[in-house]
Design a protein around this motif. Sequence first.
Motif, PDB file in Angstrom:
ATOM      1  N   SER A 199       0.752  -0.980  -0.155  1.00 52.91           N
ATOM      2  CA  SER A 199       0.092   0.024  -0.068  1.00 52.91           C
ATOM      3  C   SER A 199       1.046   1.248   0.043  1.00 52.91           C
ATOM      4  O   SER A 199       1.834   1.326   0.825  1.00 52.91           O
ATOM      5  CB  SER A 199      -0.994   0.249   1.236  1.00 52.91           C
ATOM      6  N   VAL A 200       0.546   1.972  -0.875  1.00 50.57           N
ATOM      7  CA  VAL A 200       1.302   3.296  -0.886  1.00 50.57           C
ATOM      8  C   VAL A 200       0.402   4.548  -0.298  1.00 50.57           C
ATOM      9  O   VAL A 200      -0.748   4.654  -0.417  1.00 50.57           O
ATOM     10  CB  VAL A 200       1.540   3.606  -2.359  1.00 50.57           C
ATOM     11  N   GLY A 201       1.136   5.002   0.897  1.00 47.00           N
ATOM     12  CA  GLY A 201       0.434   5.959   1.666  1.00 47.00           C
ATOM     13  C   GLY A 201       0.815   7.333   1.308  1.00 47.00           C
ATOM     14  O   GLY A 201       1.996   7.701   1.393  1.00 47.00           O
ATOM     15  N   GLY A 235      -6.950  16.870   2.303  1.00 47.77           N
ATOM     16  CA  GLY A 235      -5.692  16.888   3.145  1.00 47.77           C
ATOM     17  C   GLY A 235      -5.587  16.706   4.237  1.00 47.77           C
ATOM     18  O   GLY A 235      -6.768  16.230   5.058  1.00 47.77           O
ATOM     19  N   ASN A 236      -4.564  16.575   5.178  1.00 48.84           N
ATOM     20  CA  ASN A 236      -4.473  16.385   6.495  1.00 48.84           C
ATOM     21  C   ASN A 236      -4.906  15.090   6.774  1.00 48.84           C
ATOM     22  O   ASN A 236      -5.454  14.907   7.930  1.00 48.84           O
ATOM     23  CB  ASN A 236      -4.924  17.558   7.395  1.00 48.84           C
ATOM     24  N   THR A 237      -4.879  14.028   6.211  1.00 48.50           N
ATOM     25  CA  THR A 237      -5.213  12.601   6.526  1.00 48.50           C
ATOM     26  C   THR A 237      -4.544  11.748   5.543  1.00 48.50           C
ATOM     27  O   THR A 237      -4.202  12.088   4.501  1.00 48.50           O
ATOM     28  CB  THR A 237      -6.623  12.447   6.559  1.00 48.50           C
ATOM     29  N   TRP A 238      -4.096  10.478   6.129  1.00 45.15           N
ATOM     30  CA  TRP A 238      -3.484   9.433   5.144  1.00 45.15           C
ATOM     31  C   TRP A 238      -4.426   8.844   4.172  1.00 45.15           C
ATOM     32  O   TRP A 238      -5.796   8.553   4.600  1.00 45.15           O
ATOM     33  CB  TRP A 238      -2.920   8.400   6.182  1.00 45.15           C
ATOM     34  N   GLN A 239      -4.201   8.910   3.006  1.00 44.76           N
ATOM     35  CA  GLN A 239      -4.855   8.196   1.799  1.00 44.76           C
ATOM     36  C   GLN A 239      -4.054   7.122   1.146  1.00 44.76           C
ATOM     37  O   GLN A 239      -2.686   7.217   1.010  1.00 44.76           O
ATOM     38  CB  GLN A 239      -5.283   9.125   0.901  1.00 44.76           C
ATOM     39  N   TYR A 240      -4.622   5.817   1.019  1.00 44.43           N
ATOM     40  CA  TYR A 240      -3.816   4.542   0.615  1.00 44.43           C
ATOM     41  C   TYR A 240      -4.271   4.283  -0.832  1.00 44.43           C
ATOM     42  O   TYR A 240      -5.562   4.128  -1.213  1.00 44.43           O
ATOM     43  CB  TYR A 240      -3.857   3.563   1.480  1.00 44.43           C
ATOM     44  N   LEU A 241      -3.175   3.660  -1.620  1.00 45.88           N
ATOM     45  CA  LEU A 241      -3.346   2.965  -2.846  1.00 45.88           C
ATOM     46  C   LEU A 241      -2.939   1.689  -2.715  1.00 45.88           C
ATOM     47  O   LEU A 241      -1.624   1.533  -2.524  1.00 45.88           O
ATOM     48  CB  LEU A 241      -2.794   3.820  -3.968  1.00 45.88           C
ATOM     49  N   SER A 242      -3.823   0.804  -2.989  1.00 50.32           N
ATOM     50  CA  SER A 242      -3.458  -0.803  -2.676  1.00 50.32           C
ATOM     51  C   SER A 242      -2.710  -1.241  -4.114  1.00 50.32           C
ATOM     52  O   SER A 242      -3.302  -0.920  -5.254  1.00 50.32           O
ATOM     53  CB  SER A 242      -4.540  -1.792  -2.448  1.00 50.32           C
ATOM     54  N   VAL A 243      -1.613  -1.714  -3.868  1.00 50.49           N
ATOM     55  CA  VAL A 243      -0.730  -2.296  -4.978  1.00 50.49           C
ATOM     56  C   VAL A 243      -0.790  -3.801  -4.802  1.00 50.49           C
ATOM     57  O   VAL A 243       0.020  -4.348  -4.278  1.00 50.49           O
ATOM     58  CB  VAL A 243       0.659  -1.624  -5.139  1.00 50.49           C
ATOM     59  N   VAL A 268       5.455   3.612   2.015  1.00 47.49           N
ATOM     60  CA  VAL A 268       5.001   2.239   1.308  1.00 47.49           C
ATOM     61  C   VAL A 268       4.952   1.144   2.517  1.00 47.49           C
ATOM     62  O   VAL A 268       6.070   0.987   3.314  1.00 47.49           O
ATOM     63  CB  VAL A 268       5.953   1.930   0.300  1.00 47.49           C
ATOM     64  N   VAL A 269       3.840   0.588   3.024  1.00 49.76           N
ATOM     65  CA  VAL A 269       3.808  -0.581   3.849  1.00 49.76           C
ATOM     66  C   VAL A 269       3.213  -1.662   3.280  1.00 49.76           C
ATOM     67  O   VAL A 269       2.540  -1.690   2.359  1.00 49.76           O
ATOM     68  CB  VAL A 269       2.761   0.115   4.951  1.00 49.76           C
ATOM     69  N   GLU A 270       3.113  -2.832   3.995  1.00 52.64           N
ATOM     70  CA  GLU A 270       2.587  -3.914   3.834  1.00 52.64           C
ATOM     71  C   GLU A 270       1.163  -3.914   4.408  1.00 52.64           C
ATOM     72  O   GLU A 270       1.105  -3.606   5.635  1.00 52.64           O
ATOM     73  CB  GLU A 270       3.552  -5.261   4.199  1.00 52.64           C
ATOM     74  N   PRO A 271       0.188  -4.270   3.641  1.00 55.01           N
ATOM     75  CA  PRO A 271      -1.190  -3.949   4.197  1.00 55.01           C
ATOM     76  C   PRO A 271      -1.454  -5.061   5.704  1.00 55.01           C
ATOM     77  O   PRO A 271      -0.933  -6.125   5.527  1.00 55.01           O
ATOM     78  CB  PRO A 271      -2.084  -4.097   3.074  1.00 55.01           C
TER      79      PRO A 271
END
Length: 271
Positions: A199-201, A235-243, A268-271
């Motif tokens: 996941s890209v945050g 803005g001012n909150t984390w948004q994530y895109l799953s890969v 970049v994190v592991e979900p």
Amino acid sequence: FRYMLLIPSETWLPIMAKRTIAQTCGAHACGAFVAQILLLCTCSAATDPLPGKKLALGGTVKGSLTQGNYDKYYFDTSDAYGEMTITTTITGGSEYGVWTYIGQSYSPHDGQSDWDVGAIAKYPQKIFIANLYPNMTYGMAIMGIGISPSDYDVSTEFTPHAAHPPTKLAVGDQPWTSHVAQFQYTDFEVTSTTDGNLSVGLFLQSRVSSYDLYVSPNVIPRAGLFQWHVRNDTGNTWQYLSVPFVRASTPYYISVWAKAACQFYIKVVEP
């Protein structure tokens, strides 16, 4: 848009879908498709040489176009990084002018481009590309707007600058602080050591801007060439895109585009 079914065996089966699906298929909708089968919205670059006439860096092209017709060009970058200003001027004919499109590694058109601008009589318009990558081909398309022919002049100015490759990120590392200039792209690269999902945050430090986040394996994505994409105005909150289905040792490139200059955190994190 081209749609494909991604099967765990890595077999791509292209299918066509209606435009209504393209308008509603986002990261969350795609992720909820079916177990082990994922519907992905992709914009694919052509593998054949780009069409049109070759334009030298710093060169100028002239022509005359009517509504909906195109002149196609392309230019190759040198071994150096650099920036480019592309100026479109209407020199005669219909005052309605032309539209100029630029695509990184593909031939652009109305509805698929990475940079674009419209010019009318008496009002020249500029496209500024802050970071051209070396040894890459860029496509350029000029499209007529008026029913009567418009005469155009498109000039390019290339200025070399210091190397600016994508910033390398590590999976699970602390958020990286970065910024993006207005109508430009800021690029990153990440390589996973294991197969799986990522996941890209992104945390936008602004309430007055929005961003587009693009991800592709092996190639640097742009608005007209990407594998995964999400747009956000919050803005001012984390948004994530799953890969999904990330392959170990494969480089994945991330690009952030914004309509106004802004600061952001990215991770970049592991979900």
